[in-house]
Design a protein around this motif. Structure first.
Motif, mmCIF file in Angstrom:
data_model
loop_
_atom_site.group_PDB
_atom_site.id
_atom_site.type_symbol
_atom_site.label_atom_id
_atom_site.label_comp_id
_atom_site.label_asym_id
_atom_site.label_seq_id
_atom_site.Cartn_x
_atom_site.Cartn_y
_atom_site.Cartn_z
ATOM 1 N N GLY A 134 -23.118 8.442 -76.354
ATOM 2 C CA GLY A 134 -23.794 7.683 -77.399
ATOM 3 C C GLY A 134 -22.917 6.695 -78.129
ATOM 4 N N ALA A 135 -21.672 6.568 -77.721
ATOM 5 C CA ALA A 135 -20.733 5.680 -78.419
ATOM 6 C C ALA A 135 -21.026 4.217 -78.117
ATOM 7 N N ALA A 136 -20.765 3.372 -79.108
ATOM 8 C CA ALA A 136 -20.820 1.927 -78.918
ATOM 9 C C ALA A 136 -19.423 1.423 -78.555
ATOM 10 N N TRP A 137 -19.360 0.169 -78.134
ATOM 11 C CA TRP A 137 -18.091 -0.386 -77.676
ATOM 12 C C TRP A 137 -17.116 -0.699 -78.809
ATOM 13 N N GLU A 138 -17.600 -0.992 -80.016
ATOM 14 C CA GLU A 138 -16.696 -1.419 -81.082
ATOM 15 C C GLU A 138 -15.588 -0.406 -81.366
ATOM 16 N N PRO A 139 -15.892 0.885 -81.554
ATOM 17 C CA PRO A 139 -14.779 1.810 -81.803
ATOM 18 C C PRO A 139 -13.831 1.952 -80.620
#
Length: 462
Positions: free
Chosen positions: A111-116
């Motif tokens: 579920g992670a986005a690319w920004e972090p």
């Protein structure tokens, strides 16, 4: 399938994450994807907290006669289609990111986005092969291939994957690598999300201490001249440079610089994987061959900045798109695009974009995944904001017109991550041998079609 045997209480008892049902206070928030144009109406929504929730949910859905649609952030939600007989399994609570700088590897929950990821990797002068928006989910983007700012140098994001963990339709948690479950590993790298519910991915990171890039903007009346100059300039660039050219009409939002608001413009975006001096030298011939720009927002970048160079919205928005891959971009193709989407066309589209391919994107390496490479010169992607029924219809019609205008130069296949429309045939996106191999694996791991995704692999009726 029928949902008559679906017991919400049984699902809630089996999982830790919250379950939302139609009519409940949290329903509308639970079913809402990032793309606000996707009006999703599933049988239920589960916000999974980890692999155990996914395993339990797949079992409950199978017993109840429901399908399962994995979804992270939901930029590509428009391609899913009707979900009335489907459990929407959201992974937005599974966001843990680990970066091993010494090994140049990252492990990311689904579920992670690319920004972090970009930020944590950038602390070590490393970069991931993310796309043009830091808000896009890692899993969906990577399963569809992944076409980003470093792609001409390092290839598709799916080619950097070293392991994928997923729950298949039989409720098993599997780990797919080149040595373990190799056929799943092949399919999941660019073949889409039809084979299971991904819970985590591991992939390579690449050294990037500094970069140079941004956008250069001209009045829309110069679109033909700028696009022709861009084409000639792009053909001279090394693989360390990735570029786009867009016909834009940006909305009158405060974050849009005043000279660029609600007027037709043409924009060249670029990223050079190198220092500012070499980057400026590479850009100079384009500026010499074009009229004076309205704005030049090109400059030094750090690795995390690449996730926002494109200027994509950072908050949920409605959008509908259409795409094609182009074998070439002759003058006639540029003229056709300007006629249908340029300053004097009356186009309701927000953007009509060409992304430069070639370089590593055109070279299929040994052991590559289901996509592996893109056999085309440019990827065309048009997008509009469907602000009401009349505008939505106008946007859809103009998207059709854009793709029809470049039909003489289209490549025979497409690109899954740009195929936004529901009901598309996955056979149009892959060559015949690849599609047949994907179907064979789908038949093996999910013969009942329990797992659904955008442009799913539809098994022939028995």
């Amino acid at each position: 399938m029928t949902t008559a045997s679906f017991d919400p209480a049984a699902l809630r008892a089996a999982v830790r994450g919250p379950v939302a049902l139609p009519g409940e206070p949290e329903w509308d928030a639970a079913r809402q994807a990032w793309n606000l144009a996707a009006d999703q109406h599933p049988a239920a929504v589960l916000h999974a907290t980890g692999p155990d929730d996914v395993i339990a949910a797949v079992g409950c859905a199978r017993r109840a006669g429901l399908r399962v649609a994995p979804q992270g952030i939901g930029h590509g939600a428009g391609a899913l289609g009707p979900l009335d007989d489907t459990l929407l399994l959201r992974t937005t609570r599974m966001t843990h990111v680990e970066v091993d700088a010494a090994a140049r590897r990252a492990r990311v929950e689904a579920g992670a986005a690319w920004e972090p990821v970009a930020r944590l990797a950038g602390e070590h002068d490393l970069a991931a092969l993310h796309g043009s928006s830091g808000t896009v989910g890692v899993a969906g983007y990577t399963l569809g291939g992944g076409l980003g700012w470093l792609a001409r140098q390092h290839g598709l994001a799916s080619e950097a994957v070293t392991a994928i963990e997923l729950v298949t339709a039989d409720g098993r948690l599997r780990r797919a690598t080149a040595e373990q479950e190799p056929e799943l590993f092949w399919a999941l790298r660019g073949g889409g999300g039809s084979f299971g519910v991904v819970t985590a991915l591991e992939f390579e990171l690449f050294p990037l201490a500094e970069a140079y890039g941004g956008g250069i903007f001209w009045p829309g009346e110069h679109a033909t001249a700028v696009m022709r100059a861009y084409r000639e300039w792009a053909a001279t660039l090394p693989d360390s440079v990735s570029t786009t050219v867009r016909l834009l009409r940006l909305p009158p939002f405060p974050q849009v610089p005043e000279p660029l608001r609600n007027v037709p413009i043409v924009d060249v975006g670029l990223v050079v994987a190198g220092d500012a001096a070499s980057g400026a030298e590479l850009v100079a011939p384009l500026l010499a061959a074009t009229p004076p720009p309205l704005a030049n927002r090109v400059g030094p970048l750090r690795a995390p900045d690449l996730a926002f160079v494109h200027g994509d919205p950072e908050q949920p928005v409605p959008g509908v798109g259409h795409h094609a891959l182009l074998r070439e971009l002759p003058d006639a193709a540029i003229d056709a695009l300007v006629a249908v989407a340029g300053a004097d066309s009356g186009s309701p589209l927000l953007s009509c974009e060409l992304r430069q391919l070639g370089g590593a994107l055109g070279r299929r390496a040994p052991g590559s995944g289901a996509l592996g490479a893109l056999d085309a010169a440019f990827a065309l992607y048009g997008v509009g904001i469907p602000a009401g029924p009349e505008v939505a219809q106008a946007v859809q019609e103009r998207l059709d017109a854009v793709v029809e205008a470049v039909a003489p130069w289209q490549a025979p296949t497409g690109y899954l991550n740009f195929a936004d429309r529901p009901g598309g045939d996955s056979a149009d996106l892959f060559d015949g041998a690849t599609h047949a191999r994907l179907l064979a694996l789908k038949r093996e791991v999910d013969p009942e079609g329990l797992i659904v995704s955008g442009h799913a692999l539809a098994l022939p009726a028995a």
